[in-house]
Design an enzyme around this catalytic site. Structure first.
Site, PDB file in Angstrom:
ATOM      1  N   PRO A  19     -56.476  -3.595  -4.161  1.00 35.86           N
ATOM      2  CG  PRO A  19     -55.645  -1.217  -4.623  1.00 35.86           C
ATOM      3  CD  PRO A  19     -57.011  -2.199  -4.637  1.00 35.86           C
ATOM      4  CG  MET A  20     -54.906  -5.608  -0.369  1.00 37.62           C
ATOM      5  SD  MET A  20     -55.675  -7.074   0.340  1.00 37.62           S
ATOM      6  CE  MET A  20     -56.362  -7.986  -0.832  1.00 37.62           C
ATOM      7  CB  CYS A 102     -51.439   4.073   0.243  1.00 44.02           C
ATOM      8  SG  CYS A 102     -50.273   3.009   1.240  1.00 44.02           S
ATOM      9  CG  HIS A 173     -60.364   2.740   2.989  1.00 41.87           C
ATOM     10  ND1 HIS A 173     -59.349   1.953   3.061  1.00 41.87           N
ATOM     11  CD2 HIS A 173     -61.252   2.390   4.511  1.00 41.87           C
ATOM     12  CE1 HIS A 173     -59.392   1.003   4.320  1.00 41.87           C
ATOM     13  NE2 HIS A 173     -60.468   1.549   5.104  1.00 41.87           N
ATOM     14  N   GLY A 214     -63.405  -1.029   2.569  1.00 41.53           N
ATOM     15  CA  GLY A 214     -63.189  -1.002   4.151  1.00 41.53           C
ATOM     16  C   GLY A 214     -64.001  -1.636   5.035  1.00 41.53           C
ATOM     17  N   GLY A 215     -63.475  -2.867   5.734  1.00 38.76           N
ATOM     18  CA  GLY A 215     -64.162  -3.678   6.568  1.00 38.76           C
ATOM     19  C   GLY A 215     -65.283  -4.669   6.263  1.00 38.76           C
ATOM     20  N   GLY A 236     -60.791  -6.430   0.653  1.00 39.03           N
ATOM     21  CA  GLY A 236     -59.672  -6.717   0.605  1.00 39.03           C
ATOM     22  C   GLY A 236     -59.010  -7.713   1.387  1.00 39.03           C
ATOM     23  NE  ARG A 237     -57.789  -5.646   6.407  1.00 35.99           N
ATOM     24  CZ  ARG A 237     -57.905  -5.003   7.594  1.00 35.99           C
ATOM     25  NH1 ARG A 237     -57.324  -5.561   8.805  1.00 35.99           N
ATOM     26  NH2 ARG A 237     -58.921  -3.984   7.739  1.00 35.99           N
TER      27      ARG A 237
END
Length: 340
Positions: A19-20, A102, A173, A214-215, A236-237
């Site tokens: 979720p972002m 968050c 995370h 994460g990462g 995520g990204r």
């Protein structure tokens, strides 16, 4: 009793798109679903007060084609979260996820997100209330700790409490969140990653379904975590900025089903969706902004991004712009320098 949605979401969580905020809206999720039929998708965080007190039920809008999809909630009031979970389940979400990770200032002031890592008993109350309210699975996304907490002590206690409250699946995370001194953006990069701690938590809580976040920047990294014994991986990204690299091969390589998807076909499959969005009064850029990274690393990628970026906000921009951008990809010949 948990409904069939649990098994769908649980199986899909072998690979999930994180979720972002401002990114994983319904247009993004529809696009990602065309890239992978199997991966678990998440909403942006929706606050329980917005749904329960604000009546902002439009925040729950999504297409059935997006499923399996999880609703991530932010909040810290058990009764309010229970009511928000009911609304989410009624809207057709396969999972309700509680945000305990968050680090933004707005989240801290509302006493939810990463600050909840300091309030494990309250999180357990929230989980129990949500579990009592809905039949779909209730999960948690957390950090390994915040500020000066010792993750080796804090994380096991946190997991023990939420497990006792009925949470069977958690995404960790693998970074601390520094609520004092780091911006939300810095909190995504600066605190060091501790994947080994997440692995130790899986060994300590073998009954918990544990995903790491994460990462993680490639499908190969995701497969390595799964082979090492974790139950799931959340990206995520990398999944947003280079979605084809992560999602086109996910179904055959992570889930053992189907074949890799073709990004060009996916882009064309978005055209009917775009037409419907425009007919409903939407703007082209609201959809295409999520598609800019589709051809990252391929010849023509820079031209694809430029055509969409410069043209999608212009009045009257429509699906023909996507076709124009696609020409920059389909006419790029092998052997050309890769446009990144």
């Amino acid at each position: 009793m948990i409904s069939e949605a649990k098994s769908k979401a649980c199986i899909a969580s072998r690979l999930a798109v994180a979720p972002m905020m401002d990114w994983t809206d319904r247009h993004c999720r529809y696009f990602h679903r065309l890239l992978s039929r199997e991966a678990l998708l998440y909403t942006e965080m929706v606050t329980a007060p917005a749904l329960v007190r604000g009546g902002a039920l439009h925040l729950l809008d999504h297409a059935p084609e997006e499923n399996p999809v999880a609703l991530q909630l932010g909040g810290s009031d058990p009764a309010e979260l229970a009511q928000a979970a009911r609304l989410g389940a009624a809207a057709g979400y396969d999972e309700i996820n509680l945000n305990c990770g968050c680090p933004s200032d707005r989240v801290q002031s509302g006493t939810f997100g990463a600050v909840l890592m300091t309030k494990a008993p309250l999180v357990a109350e929230c989980v129990a209330a949500m579990r009592d309210a809905v039949e779909v699975e209730v999960t948690v996304k957390c950090r390994i700790g915040v500020d000066d907490q010792d993750p080796e002590q804090v994380l096991p206690e946190f997991l023990s409490r939420i497990s006792a409250a009925g949470c069977g699946r958690v995404t960790i995370h693998a970074r601390k969140a520094w609520l004092q001194g780091l911006s939300p953006k810095e909190n995504r990069d600066v605190p060091p990653l501790d994947y080994n701690l997440v692995m130790r938590m899986k060994a300590m809580f073998p009954h918990l379904h544990i995903s790491v976040n994460g990462g993680i920047a490639s499908l190969e990294e995701a497969k390595a975590f799964l082979e090492a014994g974790l139950d799931g991986v959340m990206i995520g990204r990398a999944a947003y900025h280079s979605p084809a690299d992560i999602l086109t091969r996910a179904d055959p390589e992570i889930f053992g089903t189907g074949t890799a998807t073709d990004p060009v076909r996916v882009a064309r499959a978005m055209l009917p969706y775009i037409e419907g969005h425009l007919a409903a009064g939407g703007r082209l850029h609201q959809v295409t902004r999520h598609m800019l990274g589709l051809f990252a690393g391929r010849p023509g990628a820079r031209a694809w991004r430029r055509v969409l970026s410069e043209g999608a906000t212009r009045p009257g921009a429509g699906p023909d712009l996507v076709e124009q951008a696609l020409e920059r990809i389909t006419t790029a010949t092998p052997g050309q320098p890769v446009a990144g």
